[in-house]
Design a protein around this motif. Sequence first.
Motif, PDB file in Angstrom:
ATOM      1  N   ALA A  29       8.608  -8.412   2.311  1.00 50.01           N
ATOM      2  CA  ALA A  29       8.627  -7.041   1.920  1.00 50.01           C
ATOM      3  C   ALA A  29       8.874  -6.778   0.755  1.00 50.01           C
ATOM      4  O   ALA A  29       7.682  -6.538  -0.510  1.00 50.01           O
ATOM      5  CB  ALA A  29       8.587  -5.762   2.683  1.00 50.01           C
ATOM      6  N   GLU A  30       9.467  -7.289  -0.389  1.00 54.54           N
ATOM      7  CA  GLU A  30      10.468  -6.805  -1.447  1.00 54.54           C
ATOM      8  C   GLU A  30       9.352  -8.023  -2.238  1.00 54.54           C
ATOM      9  O   GLU A  30      10.132  -7.597  -3.685  1.00 54.54           O
ATOM     10  CB  GLU A  30      11.701  -6.847  -1.299  1.00 54.54           C
ATOM     11  N   VAL A  31       9.072  -8.954  -1.669  1.00 54.72           N
ATOM     12  CA  VAL A  31       8.554 -10.429  -3.114  1.00 54.72           C
ATOM     13  C   VAL A  31       7.259 -10.010  -2.547  1.00 54.72           C
ATOM     14  O   VAL A  31       6.888 -10.105  -3.630  1.00 54.72           O
ATOM     15  CB  VAL A  31       8.628 -11.493  -1.560  1.00 54.72           C
ATOM     16  N   ILE A  32       6.431  -9.336  -1.419  1.00 48.21           N
ATOM     17  CA  ILE A  32       4.998  -8.621  -1.599  1.00 48.21           C
ATOM     18  C   ILE A  32       5.257  -7.483  -2.403  1.00 48.21           C
ATOM     19  O   ILE A  32       4.077  -7.139  -3.591  1.00 48.21           O
ATOM     20  CB  ILE A  32       4.596  -8.437   0.010  1.00 48.21           C
ATOM     21  N   LYS A  33       5.685  -6.283  -2.511  1.00 43.99           N
ATOM     22  CA  LYS A  33       5.599  -5.632  -3.192  1.00 43.99           C
ATOM     23  C   LYS A  33       6.757  -6.014  -4.427  1.00 43.99           C
ATOM     24  O   LYS A  33       5.424  -5.447  -5.601  1.00 43.99           O
ATOM     25  CB  LYS A  33       7.589  -4.576  -3.430  1.00 43.99           C
ATOM     26  N   ALA A  58       8.697  -0.569  -0.580  1.00 44.54           N
ATOM     27  CA  ALA A  58       8.828  -1.566   1.142  1.00 44.54           C
ATOM     28  C   ALA A  58       9.986  -1.176   1.903  1.00 44.54           C
ATOM     29  O   ALA A  58      11.436  -0.701   1.014  1.00 44.54           O
ATOM     30  CB  ALA A  58       9.674  -2.830   0.317  1.00 44.54           C
ATOM     31  N   ASP A  59       9.940  -1.236   3.102  1.00 50.09           N
ATOM     32  CA  ASP A  59      10.552  -0.944   4.554  1.00 50.09           C
ATOM     33  C   ASP A  59      10.961  -1.811   4.823  1.00 50.09           C
ATOM     34  O   ASP A  59       9.611  -2.519   5.164  1.00 50.09           O
ATOM     35  CB  ASP A  59      10.218   0.616   4.344  1.00 50.09           C
ATOM     36  N   SER A  60      11.897  -1.300   5.634  1.00 49.35           N
ATOM     37  CA  SER A  60      11.595  -2.679   7.420  1.00 49.35           C
ATOM     38  C   SER A  60      12.248  -1.052   8.388  1.00 49.35           C
ATOM     39  O   SER A  60      12.745  -0.737   8.325  1.00 49.35           O
ATOM     40  CB  SER A  60      12.311  -3.281   7.409  1.00 49.35           C
ATOM     41  N   THR A  61      12.113  -1.769   9.629  1.00 55.23           N
ATOM     42  CA  THR A  61      12.561  -0.864  11.160  1.00 55.23           C
ATOM     43  C   THR A  61      12.427  -2.268  11.544  1.00 55.23           C
ATOM     44  O   THR A  61      11.752  -3.505  11.843  1.00 55.23           O
ATOM     45  CB  THR A  61      11.542  -0.651  10.927  1.00 55.23           C
ATOM     46  N   VAL A  75       4.961  -2.402   3.161  1.00 54.50           N
ATOM     47  CA  VAL A  75       5.059  -2.708   1.963  1.00 54.50           C
ATOM     48  C   VAL A  75       4.171  -1.499   2.158  1.00 54.50           C
ATOM     49  O   VAL A  75       2.355  -1.133   2.142  1.00 54.50           O
ATOM     50  CB  VAL A  75       4.830  -3.496   1.125  1.00 54.50           C
ATOM     51  N   ARG A  76       4.019  -0.698   0.358  1.00 54.61           N
ATOM     52  CA  ARG A  76       3.384   0.401   1.345  1.00 54.61           C
ATOM     53  C   ARG A  76       2.945   1.512  -0.294  1.00 54.61           C
ATOM     54  O   ARG A  76       4.130   1.023  -1.212  1.00 54.61           O
ATOM     55  CB  ARG A  76       2.910   2.183   1.315  1.00 54.61           C
ATOM     56  N   VAL A  99      -5.547  -5.267  -4.509  1.00 54.29           N
ATOM     57  CA  VAL A  99      -4.085  -5.841  -4.860  1.00 54.29           C
ATOM     58  C   VAL A  99      -3.072  -5.276  -3.598  1.00 54.29           C
ATOM     59  O   VAL A  99      -2.904  -6.774  -3.799  1.00 54.29           O
ATOM     60  CB  VAL A  99      -3.502  -4.076  -5.996  1.00 54.29           C
ATOM     61  N   LEU A 100      -2.801  -4.903  -2.645  1.00 55.68           N
ATOM     62  CA  LEU A 100      -2.407  -5.074  -1.884  1.00 55.68           C
ATOM     63  C   LEU A 100      -2.732  -6.649  -0.464  1.00 55.68           C
ATOM     64  O   LEU A 100      -1.450  -7.397  -0.621  1.00 55.68           O
ATOM     65  CB  LEU A 100      -1.994  -3.831  -0.574  1.00 55.68           C
TER      66      LEU A 100
END
Length: 111
Positions: A29-33, A58-61, A75-76, A99-100
């Motif tokens: 997610a950080e790479v995509i962010k 970016a976050d994860s669960t 990613v938001r 963009v996303l």
Amino acid sequence: MAARFKVKRKGIGQMLRMPGMQAEMLRRAEVIKGVAIAMSPVGDDSPHPGNYKGSWEADSTARGGRRRDRAVGYVRNTSYYARWVEYGNGTASGRGQHVLLRAAEIGGRNQ
């Protein structure tokens, strides 16, 4: 003699929720962010230039997905007009910049 393997659903569920799996989803997610930040438009004529670019998170669960049974990364963009930048505002001149979507396509290849 061929090897035998018996799948245990409980074990697979535990594997999909492991801390290492969650950390990997956050890394992706950080790479995509990072790609999304690099691609973000900055409206110099807007009242808040750079707000969209600075609003990526970016976050994860460990409890994500449709059944809440696996680690996922998110990613938001938290700016109030992120929806219009992504999808457009419904006019011919306000086409979406996606963009996303483009960041996920590019960032997914760079993993």
